[in-house]
Structure formats: structure tokens, C-alpha cells
Design a protein around this motif. Structure first.
Motif, mmCIF file in Angstrom:
data_model
loop_
_atom_site.group_PDB
_atom_site.id
_atom_site.type_symbol
_atom_site.label_atom_id
_atom_site.label_comp_id
_atom_site.label_asym_id
_atom_site.label_seq_id
_atom_site.Cartn_x
_atom_site.Cartn_y
_atom_site.Cartn_z
ATOM 1 N N GLU A 63 52.773 24.307 58.654
ATOM 2 C CA GLU A 63 52.130 25.484 58.995
ATOM 3 C C GLU A 63 51.850 26.533 57.735
ATOM 4 O OE1 GLU A 63 53.559 27.081 62.344
ATOM 5 O OE2 GLU A 63 52.850 25.835 63.791
ATOM 6 N N ALA A 64 53.060 26.409 57.029
ATOM 7 C CA ALA A 64 52.798 27.343 55.837
ATOM 8 C C ALA A 64 51.971 26.833 54.903
ATOM 9 C CB ALA A 64 54.395 27.540 55.288
ATOM 10 N N GLN A 65 52.164 25.398 54.670
ATOM 11 C CA GLN A 65 51.357 24.517 53.789
ATOM 12 C C GLN A 65 49.761 24.627 54.269
ATOM 13 O OE1 GLN A 65 52.035 23.391 50.940
ATOM 14 N NE2 GLN A 65 50.097 22.998 50.403
ATOM 15 N N MET A 66 49.508 24.597 55.486
ATOM 16 C CA MET A 66 48.169 24.651 55.773
ATOM 17 C C MET A 66 47.494 26.114 55.632
ATOM 18 S SD MET A 66 46.846 24.001 60.166
ATOM 19 C CE MET A 66 47.624 25.457 60.485
ATOM 20 N N LEU A 67 48.324 27.141 55.930
ATOM 21 C CA LEU A 67 47.884 28.391 55.727
ATOM 22 C C LEU A 67 47.672 28.572 54.121
ATOM 23 C CD1 LEU A 67 50.283 30.493 58.106
ATOM 24 C CD2 LEU A 67 48.022 30.175 58.449
ATOM 25 N N MET A 68 48.739 28.199 53.333
ATOM 26 C CA MET A 68 48.065 28.195 51.980
ATOM 27 C C MET A 68 46.915 27.399 51.711
ATOM 28 S SD MET A 68 52.073 27.640 50.543
ATOM 29 C CE MET A 68 51.566 27.323 48.930
ATOM 30 N N ASN A 69 46.729 26.381 52.190
ATOM 31 C CA ASN A 69 45.312 25.591 51.980
ATOM 32 C C ASN A 69 44.245 26.297 52.230
ATOM 33 O OD1 ASN A 69 46.778 23.452 50.867
ATOM 34 N ND2 ASN A 69 46.983 22.376 52.801
ATOM 35 N N GLN A 70 44.362 27.049 53.612
ATOM 36 C CA GLN A 70 43.086 28.016 54.082
ATOM 37 C C GLN A 70 42.922 29.132 53.223
ATOM 38 O OE1 GLN A 70 44.221 28.852 57.936
ATOM 39 N NE2 GLN A 70 43.792 27.002 58.867
ATOM 40 N N ALA A 71 44.050 29.706 52.639
ATOM 41 C CA ALA A 71 43.815 30.646 51.692
ATOM 42 C C ALA A 71 43.150 30.274 50.433
ATOM 43 C CB ALA A 71 45.257 31.369 51.306
ATOM 44 N N ARG A 72 43.513 29.233 49.888
ATOM 45 C CA ARG A 72 42.883 28.620 48.902
ATOM 46 C C ARG A 72 41.493 28.405 49.187
ATOM 47 N NH1 ARG A 72 47.842 26.001 47.459
ATOM 48 N NH2 ARG A 72 47.290 24.051 48.699
ATOM 49 N N ASN A 73 41.506 27.688 50.064
ATOM 50 C CA ASN A 73 39.767 27.509 50.788
ATOM 51 C C ASN A 73 38.961 28.700 50.752
ATOM 52 O OD1 ASN A 73 39.999 24.735 50.655
ATOM 53 N ND2 ASN A 73 40.811 24.786 52.879
ATOM 54 N N LEU A 74 39.507 29.711 51.117
ATOM 55 C CA LEU A 74 38.849 31.061 51.368
ATOM 56 C C LEU A 74 38.699 31.947 49.990
ATOM 57 C CD1 LEU A 74 40.019 32.078 54.742
ATOM 58 C CD2 LEU A 74 37.894 31.108 54.244
ATOM 59 N N ALA A 75 39.398 31.704 49.171
ATOM 60 C CA ALA A 75 39.421 32.340 47.675
ATOM 61 C C ALA A 75 38.005 32.024 47.149
ATOM 62 C CB ALA A 75 40.586 31.727 46.571
ATOM 63 N N SER A 76 37.617 33.513 46.691
ATOM 64 C CA SER A 76 36.469 33.420 45.981
ATOM 65 C C SER A 76 36.451 33.161 44.695
ATOM 66 C CB SER A 76 36.059 35.032 46.251
ATOM 67 O OG SER A 76 34.593 35.282 45.678
ATOM 68 N N LEU A 77 35.168 32.853 44.132
ATOM 69 C CA LEU A 77 35.167 32.197 42.775
ATOM 70 C C LEU A 77 35.167 33.521 41.719
ATOM 71 C CD1 LEU A 77 34.461 29.603 40.945
ATOM 72 C CD2 LEU A 77 32.222 30.333 41.010
ATOM 73 N N PRO A 78 36.058 33.677 40.799
ATOM 74 C CA PRO A 78 36.065 34.770 40.038
ATOM 75 C C PRO A 78 35.186 34.917 39.021
ATOM 76 C CG PRO A 78 37.819 32.962 39.181
ATOM 77 C CD PRO A 78 37.071 32.730 40.491
ATOM 78 N N TYR A 79 34.086 34.017 38.969
ATOM 79 C CA TYR A 79 33.140 34.076 37.973
ATOM 80 C C TYR A 79 31.800 34.253 38.599
ATOM 81 C CZ TYR A 79 30.161 32.495 33.965
ATOM 82 O OH TYR A 79 29.293 32.590 32.972
ATOM 83 N N SER A 80 30.850 34.916 37.944
ATOM 84 C CA SER A 80 29.499 34.971 38.618
ATOM 85 C C SER A 80 28.555 35.106 37.361
ATOM 86 C CB SER A 80 29.314 36.285 39.376
ATOM 87 O OG SER A 80 28.158 36.544 39.825
ATOM 88 N N SER A 81 27.590 34.213 37.555
ATOM 89 C CA SER A 81 26.408 34.183 36.544
ATOM 90 C C SER A 81 25.228 34.940 36.939
ATOM 91 C CB SER A 81 25.887 32.864 36.237
ATOM 92 O OG SER A 81 25.687 32.235 37.485
#
Length: 262
Positions: free
Chosen positions: A77-95
């Protein structure tokens, strides 16, 4: 008498001894100890039951297995939450800002169109005035001025097309840099959201390139249209001037002449 008493006493003693020896045997079924239990002496009686001990060990093993399963489930479950957090992380770069700057430069070049802007109402007005209406009675000076105005429109249109083309070519360096950055961000994306945002920005870059292409096509089309319009207007003006030249006038009218003063 004495001998008889002695025999009776001896028989009584033997009977007592027999009862004493027979008592444990008679009571043995009542106090018989199971084969799997052991008694230890001391202040109290402690019973060791191997079967019970084995069952306790088995129960403890099962409890430990359940705890391990719960730990594994919590880790998953902790790994799944970490994966979800990575999947929801926004791209730090904008063009976005760079792309908007490129679009603004192209729009500014289009807005600087000379004489005839990219405006439907103004185009209709100029064409009605300088291209479609060449009156027969217009003086030569007016015809020459209108022809020069049309020539200036054509030259301005060609210059505007070249300027837009140069601006679009100038945007290529920035577009190449943004493309490289976005591809790098896409390849190093840690989650689905970052990969999606990088893909969306790549699509935005492609849209900006398409917008530049549309601007070039529009500018070239405008220049070509002005060339053809000037050619048509020049042909019409030549026809008018030719008709005016060939139109017969009043002709020669004779008058009275006097050669000598009388």
C-alpha cells in the motif's frame, strides 16, 4: 491361648500389609497420568503437555505469518501511494512563455502589414477605391497616382511576406531548444502526469509551428493577391486610356480667315 492370639496378630498384620499394597493398584485407574503429560515435584504440581505445547507453537507461527502478511500488505500500500504520488507529480518545466513569445512576434509582424492590413473591411474599401473603379473621365494625373498607389501596395505586400518569413525562421532556434528540453523532460518523467504534461507541451510546440506556417502562407498569399490585383487594375487602366485615345473628338471646325487688312 497365647499361640492363637499370636497367629491372629500375625494375620492382621499380613492383611494390613496386603491392603496397603493393594490400595495404589486399586486407585491406579483414577489417578492414572496420560501418556503425553509429565509431573514435576516441588511446591506445586507443574504439568508439561507436549501436545498443548506444539499447538501453542503452531498458533504462534500462524500469528507471526499473519503479521508478516499484514506488513507485506502495508508495504504494498505504501508503494502504491508512492506510485500515485509520482503519477500526480506536476512537470517542473513549462515552455508556455517561450511559445507565447514566438506567437507574439509572428502576430506583430502580421499586424505591421503595409497599406492594406489583414482586415476584411479595409481590404474591401481599398479594392473598391483603387482597383475596381477606374473612371473614364479621370484625369491623367489621377490615373498615374492610382497606379503608383497600387504599385506601392504590391511592393509592400512582397516586403511584408519576406519579413514574416524571416520572423518564422528566427523562431526556429527557440523552437529547437524547447523541443530538446521537452523531450528530455518527457524521458525523465517520474509519473504519468509529468509524461502527459510533457506530451501536451510538445503538442503546443507543434501548434505554434503550425501557426507560423499559417502566417507565412497568409503573407505569401496576400503578396500574390496584390500582384495579381495590380496586374488586373493595370490592364483595366490601359484599356480605359486606349479607349480615351481612340474616341473621336469634335474634329476640325473651319473658321473665317483674313489674310490682309483692308
Amino acid at each position: 491361648m497365647t499361640h492363637t492370639a499370636h497367629r491372629l496378630t500375625k494375620l492382621a498384620s499380613a492383611s494390613a500389609l496386603a491392603l496397603t499394597l493393594a490400595a495404589p493398584i486399586g486407585l491406579a485407574p483414577i489417578f492414572a497420568t496420560p501418556a503425553h503429560a509429565f509431573f514435576f515435584g516441588g511446591g506445586g504440581r507443574i504439568v508439561y503437555d507436549p501436545r498443548n505445547h506444539a499447538e501453542n507453537i503452531l498458533s504462534a507461527a500462524r500469528a507471526l505469518e499473519q503479521i508478516n502478511n499484514q506488513i507485506t500488505q502495508l508495504q504494498n500500500e505504501a508503494q502504491m501511494l508512492m506510485n500515485q504520488a509520482r503519477n500526480l507529480a506536476s512537470l517542473p518545466y513549462s515552455s508556455l512563455q517561450a511559445l507565447q513569445q514566438n506567437v507574439d512576434r509572428t502576430r506583430q509582424l502580421l499586424s505591421q502589414a503595409q497599406n492594406i492590413a489583414f482586415d476584411v473591411a479595409q481590404i474591401d474599401q481599398v479594392f473598391q477605391q483603387d482597383y475596381a473603379n477606374i473612371p473614364m473621365a479621370a484625369p491623367e494625373a489621377q490615373l498615374l497616382a492610382d497606379a503608383r498607389s497600387r504599385w506601392e501596395n504590391t511592393v509592400g505586400g512582397l516586403q511584408d511576406a519576406l519579413r514574416v518569413q524571416a520572423g518564422v525562421v528566427g523562431n526556429l532556434d527557440g523552437q529547437r531548444a524547447e523541443l530538446s528540453a521537452l523531450v528530455g523532460e518527457s524521458q525523465s518523467a517520474v509519473g504519468a502526469l509529468q509524461a502527459t504534461q510533457a506530451g501536451n507541451q510538445l503538442l503546443a510546440l507543434q501548434s505554434q509551428q503550425i501557426a507560423d506556417l499559417i502566417a507565412v502562407v497568409a503573407a505569401n498569399g496576400r503578396a500574390t493577391a496584390l500582384v495579381e490585383a495590380e496586374r488586373s487594375a493595370a490592364a483595366e487602366q490601359g484599356r480605359v486610356q486606349r479607349e480615351r485615345f481612340l474616341t473621336p473628338g469634335g474634329g476640325y471646325q473651319p473658321g473665317n480667315a483674313q489674310m490682309f487688312n483692308n
